[in-house]
Enzyme design. Structure first.
Site, PDB file in Angstrom:
ATOM      1  N   PRO A 108       0.792  -1.233   0.000  1.00  0.00           N
ATOM      2  CA  PRO A 108       0.000   0.000   0.000  1.00  0.00           C
ATOM      3  C   PRO A 108       0.831   1.294   0.000  1.00  0.00           C
ATOM      4  CG  PRO A 108      -0.871  -1.563   1.623  1.00  0.00           C
ATOM      5  CD  PRO A 108       0.420  -2.127   1.118  1.00  0.00           C
ATOM      6  N   LYS A 219       5.902   8.478 -11.462  1.00  0.00           N
ATOM      7  CA  LYS A 219       4.552   8.074 -11.072  1.00  0.00           C
ATOM      8  C   LYS A 219       3.855   9.196 -10.286  1.00  0.00           C
ATOM      9  CE  LYS A 219       1.049   5.413  -9.972  1.00  0.00           C
ATOM     10  NZ  LYS A 219       0.017   5.109 -10.961  1.00  0.00           N
TER      11      LYS A 219
HETATM   12  P1  NAD Z   1      -4.121  -3.081  -1.606  1.00  0.00           P
HETATM   13  O1  NAD Z   1      -4.196  -2.383  -0.298  1.00  0.00           O
HETATM   14  O2  NAD Z   1      -5.340  -3.665  -2.219  1.00  0.00           O
HETATM   15  O3  NAD Z   1      -3.029  -4.278  -1.524  1.00  0.00           O
HETATM   16  C1  NAD Z   1      -1.892  -4.281  -0.742  1.00  0.00           C
HETATM   17  C2  NAD Z   1      -1.653  -5.696  -0.230  1.00  0.00           C
HETATM   18  O4  NAD Z   1      -0.459  -5.686   0.571  1.00  0.00           O
HETATM   19  C3  NAD Z   1      -2.780  -6.215   0.670  1.00  0.00           C
HETATM   20  O5  NAD Z   1      -3.212  -7.488   0.221  1.00  0.00           O
HETATM   21  C4  NAD Z   1      -2.134  -6.296   2.054  1.00  0.00           C
HETATM   22  O6  NAD Z   1      -2.652  -7.336   2.869  1.00  0.00           O
HETATM   23  C5  NAD Z   1      -0.681  -6.534   1.679  1.00  0.00           C
HETATM   24  N1  NAD Z   1       0.248  -6.175   2.750  1.00  0.00           N
HETATM   25  C6  NAD Z   1       0.261  -5.067   3.519  1.00  0.00           C
HETATM   26  N2  NAD Z   1       1.290  -5.122   4.392  1.00  0.00           N
HETATM   27  C7  NAD Z   1       1.952  -6.289   4.149  1.00  0.00           C
HETATM   28  C8  NAD Z   1       3.096  -6.910   4.725  1.00  0.00           C
HETATM   29  N3  NAD Z   1       3.768  -6.349   5.719  1.00  0.00           N
HETATM   30  N4  NAD Z   1       3.476  -8.112   4.229  1.00  0.00           N
HETATM   31  C9  NAD Z   1       2.792  -8.710   3.229  1.00  0.00           C
HETATM   32  N5  NAD Z   1       1.694  -8.167   2.652  1.00  0.00           N
HETATM   33  C10 NAD Z   1       1.289  -6.965   3.101  1.00  0.00           C
HETATM   34  O7  NAD Z   1      -3.448  -2.032  -2.608  1.00  0.00           O
HETATM   35  P2  NAD Z   1      -3.491  -2.063  -4.204  1.00  0.00           P
HETATM   36  O8  NAD Z   1      -4.675  -1.315  -4.694  1.00  0.00           O
HETATM   37  O9  NAD Z   1      -3.214  -3.439  -4.672  1.00  0.00           O
HETATM   38  O10 NAD Z   1      -2.216  -1.138  -4.518  1.00  0.00           O
HETATM   39  C11 NAD Z   1      -0.883  -1.581  -4.337  1.00  0.00           C
HETATM   40  C12 NAD Z   1       0.045  -0.443  -4.722  1.00  0.00           C
HETATM   41  O11 NAD Z   1      -0.159  -0.118  -6.117  1.00  0.00           O
HETATM   42  C13 NAD Z   1      -0.207   0.847  -3.940  1.00  0.00           C
HETATM   43  O12 NAD Z   1       1.008   1.465  -3.662  1.00  0.00           O
HETATM   44  C14 NAD Z   1      -1.068   1.683  -4.892  1.00  0.00           C
HETATM   45  O13 NAD Z   1      -0.920   3.072  -4.673  1.00  0.00           O
HETATM   46  C15 NAD Z   1      -0.517   1.273  -6.236  1.00  0.00           C
HETATM   47  N6  NAD Z   1      -1.478   1.408  -7.343  1.00  0.00           N
HETATM   48  C16 NAD Z   1      -2.782   1.036  -7.185  1.00  0.00           C
HETATM   49  C17 NAD Z   1      -3.665   1.190  -8.256  1.00  0.00           C
HETATM   50  C18 NAD Z   1      -5.130   0.799  -8.123  1.00  0.00           C
HETATM   51  O14 NAD Z   1      -5.897   1.128  -9.033  1.00  0.00           O
HETATM   52  N7  NAD Z   1      -5.536   0.106  -7.055  1.00  0.00           N
HETATM   53  C19 NAD Z   1      -3.207   1.699  -9.473  1.00  0.00           C
HETATM   54  C20 NAD Z   1      -1.861   2.034  -9.613  1.00  0.00           C
HETATM   55  C21 NAD Z   1      -0.999   1.884  -8.528  1.00  0.00           C
END
Ligand code: NAD
Length: 344
Positions: A108, A219
């Site tokens: 995240p 980004k």
């Molecule tokens: P999300 O919150 O859905 O997923 C993050 C995952 O990381 C979760 O499954 C969580 O359980 C896991 N996690 C957290 N701490 C952890 C740890 N210590 N060890 C192992 N796993 C851990 O977020 P997302 O939407 O998948 O986004 C991920 C990244 O990509 C972010 O930085 C976001 O800004 C970026 N992003 C997201 C999008 C979008 O549309 N969702 C688009 C572009 C970029």
């Protein structure tokens, strides 16, 4: 060393350790993926589908439900294609790092990324594998945190670190059509080729932006524009509708004129204007308002660190703080609904 938990039992004559530390000439035979969230889940699925069937993918997420779902979905595919036992759950990030030559993270924010990398590195040097480790962080974090992680890896000689945040959202992650912008220290040959070939398993395009940190800088610049364009689009649509204009006609006009932008054309905030946009399904799915607000905060911090004046940032931040308070969990185009509710 604590044993890895295999999702499906390994074949008797190919124990996991022999597989992971194999001296085979094949490259990147053991892959690690940490963070199976909205983005990571599909990125890891595409990775599993595109790497050779005999390669192993080790996964890790603090959310046990996500890891179990991943195993169940990929083993269905493996069964139907006749492939073997090739997804393994690690109990810790360190275990995963010990066995993987390529480690991809999708977390995240900055603190999660720093914690995960710290936990991979803090128990002394990682055991040498047949190929130098490549760490790729696809999370959107700030350049300072990203460089800190890169330094921790490079100064201890534990591999190469590349920041490679993504663009294209959940739709792109699922379809394997993401765009990556990455920062990597080498301008030439091998490392860049290796990075591009890994990213090609999850996306369509990748841009080398420069040294470590350059990927996340690119980004954040992009998402700064997105944050502002989204508010401007919501305001202009709200204004036009209150003036009596037809929302579809207004969107069509703007999309053929100088106001054209992604929030107007693809992610239109007015329900019904673009059928596939989150606004047309109650602002569900898409890019969460909290993630947009996080990226804006990171861009502001990075701007302060480089003593760069941003004229609109504070105002935009106030908007997203207020919208997040009222519509947490919704797509960021919900700014339109917030504006509607606050117009008299
Ligand atoms: P999300 O919150 O859905 O997923 C993050 C995952 O990381 C979760 O499954 C969580 O359980 C896991 N996690 C957290 N701490 C952890 C740890 N210590 N060890 C192992 N796993 C851990 O977020 P997302 O939407 O998948 O986004 C991920 C990244 O990509 C972010 O930085 C976001 O800004 C970026 N992003 C997201 C999008 C979008 O549309 N969702 C688009 C572009 C970029």
């Amino acid at each position: 060393m604590a044993p890895l938990r295999s999702a499906v039992r390994p074949a008797q004559n190919t124990p996991l350790l022999r597989r992971a530390f194999s001296s085979s000439l094949r490259r990147d035979a053991t892959w690690g993926f940490i963070g199976l969230g909205q983005m990571g889940f599909f990125m890891a699925k595409n990775l599993r589908a595109k790497i050779p069937a005999e390669d192993t993918l080790i996964i890790r997420d603090v959310n046990e439900e996500s890891t179990a779902r991943f195993v169940s979905e990929t083993s269905e595919v493996a069964k139907s294609s006749g492939a073997g036992d090739k997804v393994v759950i690690a109990q810790t990030a360190r275990e995963l790092a010990e066995r993987s030559t390529v480690i991809i993270t999708s977390l995240p924010g900055p603190q999660h990324a720093k914690d995960v990398y710290h936990s991979m590195l803090r128990q002394g040097e990682l055991p040498a594998l047949e190929q130098e480790r490549l760490f790729i962080d696809t999370s959107t974090i700030d350049p300072a945190s990203s460089k800190e992680i890169a330094n921790a890896i490079h100064t201890t000689g534990q591999g190469r670190f590349v920041d490679a945040p993504v663009s294209g959202g959940v739709v792109g992650a699922r379809a394997g059509t993401l765009s990556f912008m990455f920062g990597a220290s080498s301008q030439t040959g091998q490392l860049l080729d290796r990075v591009r070939s890994v990213l090609a398993h999850m996306g369509k395009k990748s841009w080398h932006m420069g040294a470590p940190g350059a990927g996340v800088s690119g980004k954040l610049a992009n998402n700064y524009i997105l944050a502002i364009n989204n508010i401007a689009t919501a305001e202009a649509m709200n204004l036009g509708i209150r003036w009596g204009l037809d929302p579809k006609a207004l969107a069509e006009l703007v999309n053929s004129s100088t106001g054209r932008c992604w929030p107007m054309e693809v992610n239109n905030p007015v329900p019904g204007v673009v059928e596939t946009a989150p606004a047309s399904r109650g602002y569900e799915g898409g890019f969460g308002v909290s993630l947009m607000n996080k990226d804006l905060r990171l861009a502001i911090t990075a701007a302060e660190e480089s003593q760069t004046h941003l004229a609109l940032a504070d105002k935009a931040r106030g908007v997203y703080n207020a919208v997040e308070e009222e519509h947490r969990g919704k797509d960021f185009s919900v700014v339109y609904k917030w504006l509607q509710d606050h117009s008299h």
